[in-house]
Write an enzyme that holds these catalytic residues in place. Structure first.
Site, PDB file in Angstrom:
ATOM      1  N   ASP A 134       0.901  35.936 -35.464  1.00  0.00           N
ATOM      2  CA  ASP A 134       0.660  36.859 -36.857  1.00  0.00           C
ATOM      3  C   ASP A 134       1.367  37.965 -36.435  1.00  0.00           C
ATOM      4  O   ASP A 134       1.593  38.266 -35.275  1.00  0.00           O
ATOM      5  CB  ASP A 134      -1.147  36.858 -36.507  1.00  0.00           C
ATOM      6  CG  ASP A 134      -1.634  36.148 -37.389  1.00  0.00           C
ATOM      7  OD1 ASP A 134      -1.577  35.604 -38.691  1.00  0.00           O
ATOM      8  OD2 ASP A 134      -2.623  35.794 -37.276  1.00  0.00           O
TER       9      ASP A 134
ATOM     10  N   VAL B  80       1.000  -0.942  -0.193  1.00  0.00           N
ATOM     11  CA  VAL B  80      -0.304   0.398  -0.076  1.00  0.00           C
ATOM     12  C   VAL B  80       0.756   1.901  -0.050  1.00  0.00           C
ATOM     13  O   VAL B  80       0.719   2.693  -0.282  1.00  0.00           O
ATOM     14  CB  VAL B  80      -0.846  -0.143   1.404  1.00  0.00           C
ATOM     15  CG1 VAL B  80      -1.615   1.517   1.360  1.00  0.00           C
ATOM     16  CG2 VAL B  80      -1.711  -1.466   1.304  1.00  0.00           C
ATOM     17  N   ALA B  81       2.322   1.798   0.720  1.00  0.00           N
ATOM     18  CA  ALA B  81       2.699   1.826   1.030  1.00  0.00           C
ATOM     19  C   ALA B  81       3.200   2.442  -0.475  1.00  0.00           C
ATOM     20  O   ALA B  81       3.933   3.764  -0.816  1.00  0.00           O
ATOM     21  CB  ALA B  81       4.020   2.518   2.474  1.00  0.00           C
TER      22      ALA B  81
ATOM     23  N   ASP C 160      -8.057  30.661 -41.831  1.00  0.00           N
ATOM     24  CA  ASP C 160      -6.589  30.125 -40.767  1.00  0.00           C
ATOM     25  C   ASP C 160      -7.136  28.354 -40.341  1.00  0.00           C
ATOM     26  O   ASP C 160      -5.703  28.148 -39.653  1.00  0.00           O
ATOM     27  CB  ASP C 160      -6.499  31.942 -39.648  1.00  0.00           C
ATOM     28  CG  ASP C 160      -5.171  32.335 -40.040  1.00  0.00           C
ATOM     29  OD1 ASP C 160      -5.150  32.811 -41.643  1.00  0.00           O
ATOM     30  OD2 ASP C 160      -5.585  33.209 -39.317  1.00  0.00           O
TER      31      ASP C 160
ATOM     32  N   ASP D 179      -6.655  33.704 -36.776  1.00  0.00           N
ATOM     33  CA  ASP D 179      -7.949  34.323 -36.148  1.00  0.00           C
ATOM     34  C   ASP D 179      -8.779  34.058 -37.350  1.00  0.00           C
ATOM     35  O   ASP D 179      -9.894  33.821 -36.540  1.00  0.00           O
ATOM     36  CB  ASP D 179      -6.986  36.244 -35.802  1.00  0.00           C
ATOM     37  CG  ASP D 179      -6.843  36.593 -36.942  1.00  0.00           C
ATOM     38  OD1 ASP D 179      -6.471  36.022 -38.170  1.00  0.00           O
ATOM     39  OD2 ASP D 179      -6.406  37.765 -37.029  1.00  0.00           O
TER      40      ASP D 179
END
Ligand code: ATP
Length: 914
Positions: free
Chosen positions: A321, A274-275, A633, A629
């Site tokens: 751009d 578990v550890a 594009d 934009d």
């Protein structure tokens, strides 16, 4: 139905839209314009899920076995630990889930809606039936609507109909009421997008009533995206489980061989498993990613696809751009070329205050008439609005167009006044591939007037006549040369130059095609606008170069303008080139691949060029971030490793195609995002490093103790406790550590790199070894101390006591105290280790002990928890510990700090380059 019937039925007005009050009423009545979402995972199911784990089942089996054998305290303690672990796991996962949901909400789209006679940008959720919505190329259509105007409007409806070619839209009524969706050419539908043109529509249905809403159930969105790192960790985690189980099995067999009771051997092994398994890791990674992404929002970066956070850190090329990203996109007309003369325009910003002079002298009456002609055409061919808000003048719409409105107002020309004489008739919208736009107006005469503006070099090619020196004459070759030279000269001064042209046409051509309207024009003049670079970009470009990132400018603007701006911002090195779209057309792809690394600026490009540039860089093995934009594009943005869209000027289609949105359109924000991307990855690496080294320490301690035939230094319940006390909080605090200030001085990480490479793997084992050694030595030291009146040297103890223990000799001393000390050293040395993990090369004192207060707090809490269980009588019993004295604590801190001291010395040597 006809448009007027629709607007009557929906009680709206196509010119002024709905009133705010009516819109609110309708929102209450019809609800939000959104598709019903799938229910998120319920917290209860998430909590139960914590128990659905192989290791937890084994632990629960251990509880049953302990219970059957009457070991009630052990059984109860393990149950509590399992529950606490589940609560921690649940909290982490729930938080991760919530932050992901919050991220999704941030991406709500906006629409341009007419309300109370004014255009507003409102969240698409708030759209109601009857709203009048403006649609432009690249917009997503927010709800189903009936078109009331269309200027070359086409939409892409493949998401709804499967048809991938754009469909041209009209406003005329259609006779057949049972047409299929694809044939309803006067309607636009939610979820589809505008590919070109412009138009307005009246919304008829919203939300689940739309055509998309009707089929929404069928297109439930795909599952959650996991990042490549999360995927790799998942695979790695599985291997780790097997490795841990293998070692744990060895410990189990050794215990049996030593004839330890079966139950004890079983419990030790299960606890160790578990550890050792870092089960909290996936949640920590998600939280580090999600919190990092939320931090990015403050730096104007919106991550749309989580995996891109990792790719960001590997970016080697940023293609950006120019207009608005590298420059401020706040334009001012500085020069006008009219009547063959260059006129200077004074004034700043959009305030309509300034003078017109030629070589310092005011304009003659004739020159003023020509200037007014150029500006008059400029404001008729214009969709922007100049507004005075309080005392400041602002522009609604395109800044280029706003600047023209402001310059015209400086000579007393206002769009609203001029439109009374020349009312709008039709439009061919601006398109960055055509680089021009036209508007047709009515006139007091029978003919119509065409007003065109666009890139100067493009416009001049469409002209056959020129209006100058008071006469209209054919455009000669000399005229063209003069115009081209003027354009080059003004562009060389970093100005954006627009050509202005016009012509009268016959009234029949009221809704004509570009081929008819935009040819055989009369040249009127040039407008030159300044768009200053953003002040922070120069530093950002510099940062990129230091970080080994190539910066490339890709612009629709003129070569000279681009070069001038590029030079100012440090884009141009010694051997790099500037090329334009026309040259690019002559270069085949194979050559371009070899050339890309030498080109810093591409001017006058179109969207297809962008795609070719991305592909060429990718062929070179680069990780490319590309901005975009316009609607065109989108393919390049999609192709890039990191597609970046612009929050302010970007269209919905590009945003949809992108991995991240820059909300302030600023190049510096892209660089900030790359830095964050690198930082997030680095922090995740720190958490993993920490967890694995500590877990290795736990395993090696138990393994060495078994091999050396020592009584077990840690009880199972103590091992389980260490897992709780040290794994959760410090690992999380490392995951959100401050970013190394030098992170942008290193070159980019390779995208194929493994998060745990050979050197980190070796370091993890070495540090695990140090933790184990400190724990075991502290343990043995106490043994020796209590057994011997004269403790003597550590040296003699090592020789005489440690070596015989290999031969099976048992040590008998104050075992309980020795165990408590070992237990505490294990916890405290892990806390020291968490500070080591903050930086691989720099000393903690150099990076600042207090620069990660969360880690300090986490370490403080873990230590306080450890002290508490040792001194609270009740828990002391459960954890089988004894209270420690001051001297013991000195021993604990002395041994625990070993790992810290050793690592600081190693780091010091590394820095010295020894
Ligand atoms: P970037 O690609 O760096 O953002 P850009 O804004 O110049 O640069 P586009 O928007 O594609 O790129 O514009 C291309 C060219 O079209 C511009 O250089 C300008 O000459 C012209 N142009 C830009 N806006 C308009 C407009 N509203 N009307 C007419 N022409 C325009």
């Amino acid at each position: 139905m006809r448009v007027d019937e629709i607007s009557q039925n929906l009680d709206t007005n196509i010119d002024t839209g709905l009133s705010h009050a009516t819109a609110e009423d309708r929102l209450r009545k019809y609800g939000y314009n959104q598709l019903e979402e799938k229910e998120g995972i319920s917290p209860f199911v998430l909590f139960l899920g914590q128990f659905n784990d192989f290791i937890v089942w084994i632990l629960l089996a251990a509880v049953v076995i302990s219970g059957v054998l009457g070991e009630w305290i052990d059984a109860l303690a393990i149950v509590s630990i399992v529950v606490i672990n589940a609560v921690i796991g649940f909290t982490q996962e729930y938080r991760a889930e919530k932050s992901l949901e919050a991220l999704q909400k941030m991406a709500t789209p906006f629409s341009k809606v007419m309300r109370n006679g004014e255009m507003h940008s409102i969240s698409s959720r708030n759209i109601v039936p009857g709203d009048v919505v403006l649609l432009e190329a690249g917009d997503y259509i927010p709800a189903d609507g009936r078109l009331c105007s269309s200027f070359g409007l086409s939409t892409q409806e493949s998401s709804l109909t499967g048809e991938s070619t754009p469909i041209e839209k009209f406003t005329e009524p259609l006779p057949n009421p049972s047409l299929s969706l694809g044939d309803r050419e006067n309607m636009v539908f939610m979820g589809t997008s505008v590919t070109s043109g412009k138009g307005t529509c009246i919304i008829v249905t919203t939300g689940m009533q739309t055509e998309l809403g009707k089929i929404a159930g069928l297109i439930q969105e795909a599952g959650k995206e996991v990042t490549p790192l999360q995927h790799k960790l998942e695979v790695f985690g599985k291997k780790l489980v097997y490795l841990c189980l293998g070692i744990v099995a060895i410990v189990f067999l050794l215990e049996l061989w030593r004839k330890d009771p079966l139950l004890e051997a079983f419990l030790v092994s299960v606890s160790l498993a578990v550890a050792a398994i870092p089960e909290g890791l996936p949640a920590i990674v998600t939280i580090a990613l999600a919190l990092g992404v939320q931090r990015m929002v403050k730096r104007h970066v919106l991550i749309r696809k989580l995996p891109s956070v990792e790719t960001l850190g590997c970016t080697t090329v940023i293609c950006s751009d120019k207009t608005g990203t590298l420059t401020q996109n706040e334009m001012t007309v500085k020069k006008i070329f009219a009547n063959s003369k260059t006129v200077d325009v004074s004034g700043t910003g959009y305030a309509p205050v300034g003078d017109f002079t030629i070589n310092g002298t005011p304009l003659s009456e004739t020159d003023e008439r020509f200037v007014k002609l150029v500006l008059g055409i400029g404001i008729l061919c214009n969709n922007a609005h100049l507004k005075k808000d309080h005392s400041a003048w602002t522009v609604l719409g395109d800044p280029t167009e706003g600047a023209i409105l402001s310059a015209a107002a400086k000579v007393g020309l206002w769009k609203e006044d001029l439109q009374k004489t020349f009312p709008f008739a039709s439009e061919i919208p601006f398109d960055s591939n055509r680089k021009k736009m036209s508007i047709v107006t009515k006139t007091p005469h029978t003919s119509l007037l065409v007003c065109v503006k666009g890139a100067a070099d493009v416009i001049v090619k469409d002209c056959v006549k020129i209006y100058t020196n008071g006469e209209l004459r054919d455009l000669s070759e000399d005229d063209v040369n003069v115009i081209v030279n003027k354009n080059n000269e003004m562009a060389g001064d970093a100005l954006r130059v627009l050509g202005i042209a016009f012509k009268p046409i016959d009234p029949e051509a009221i809704n004509p095609a570009p081929g008819i309207v935009e040819k055989d024009l009369i040249f009127a003049g040039l407008l030159a606008l300044i768009d200053p670079p953003r002040p922070e970009v120069k530093d950002a470009v510099n940062t990129c170069h230091k970080a080994g990132i190539t910066t490339v400018m890709i612009t629709g603007d003129h070569k000279n303008t681009a070069r001038a701006i590029g030079e100012e911002l440090g884009f141009l090195g010694n051997e790099v080139k500037v090329i334009d779209g026309m040259e690019l057309d002559t270069i085949p792809d194979e050559i371009l691949e070899k050339l890309v690394s030498q080109v810093a600026i591409y001017a006058r490009v179109s969207a297809e060029h962008k795609l070719r540039i991305v592909k060429a860089w990718k062929k070179q093995g680069a990780i490319v971030a590309m901005t975009g934009d316009g609607v065109n594009d989108a393919p390049a943005v999609k192709e890039a490793n990191i597609g970046i869209s612009m929050g302010i000027t970007g269209t919905d289609v590009t945003k949809e195609a992108s991995d991240m949105v820059i909300t302030d359109d600023n190049f510096a924000s892209i660089v900030a995002a790359v830095k964050e991307g690198r930082g997030i990855y680095d922090n995740i690496k720190k958490s993993i490093h920490y967890l694995l080294s500590c877990n290795t320490g736990e395993i090696l301690t138990m393994l060495f103790a078994s091999i050396c035939n020592l009584p077990l230094p840690l009880f199972p319940i103590q091992i389980l406790w260490i897992n709780i006390a040290t794994d959760g909080l410090p690992a999380l605090a490392l995951g959100v550590d401050t970013i190394d200030p030098d992170i942008m001085k290193k070159s980019a990480r390779r995208s194929t790199e493994n998060i745990i490479d050979k050197s980190l793997g070796a370091l993890i084992i070495f540090q695990g070894f140090l933790i184990a050694v400190s724990t075991l030595f502290a343990y043995l030291y106490i043994f020796y101390d209590t057994r011997n009146e004269n403790p003597g040297h550590l040296y003699s103890w090592f020789l005489h006591e440690l070596i015989p223990c290999f031969s099976g000799a048992r040590l008998f001393g104050d075992l309980e105290r020795a165990r408590t000390v070992a237990f505490s050293v294990m916890v405290v040395s892990q806390l020291f280790q968490s500070f080591n993990c903050r930086n691989a090369n720099r000393s903690l004192f150099e990076i600042g002990v207090f620069t990660n207060t969360k880690l300090l707090l986490a370490a403080g809490i873990s230590l306080a928890m450890q002290v508490a269980i040792i001194y609270i009588p009740y828990t002391r019993h459960i954890f089988k510990v004894v209270p420690l004295g001051l001297q013991d604590w000195i021993i604990v801190f002395g041994f625990s700090s070993l790992i810290f001291v050793v690592m600081e010395i190693i780091k010091w040597y590394k820095r010295k380059g020894v």
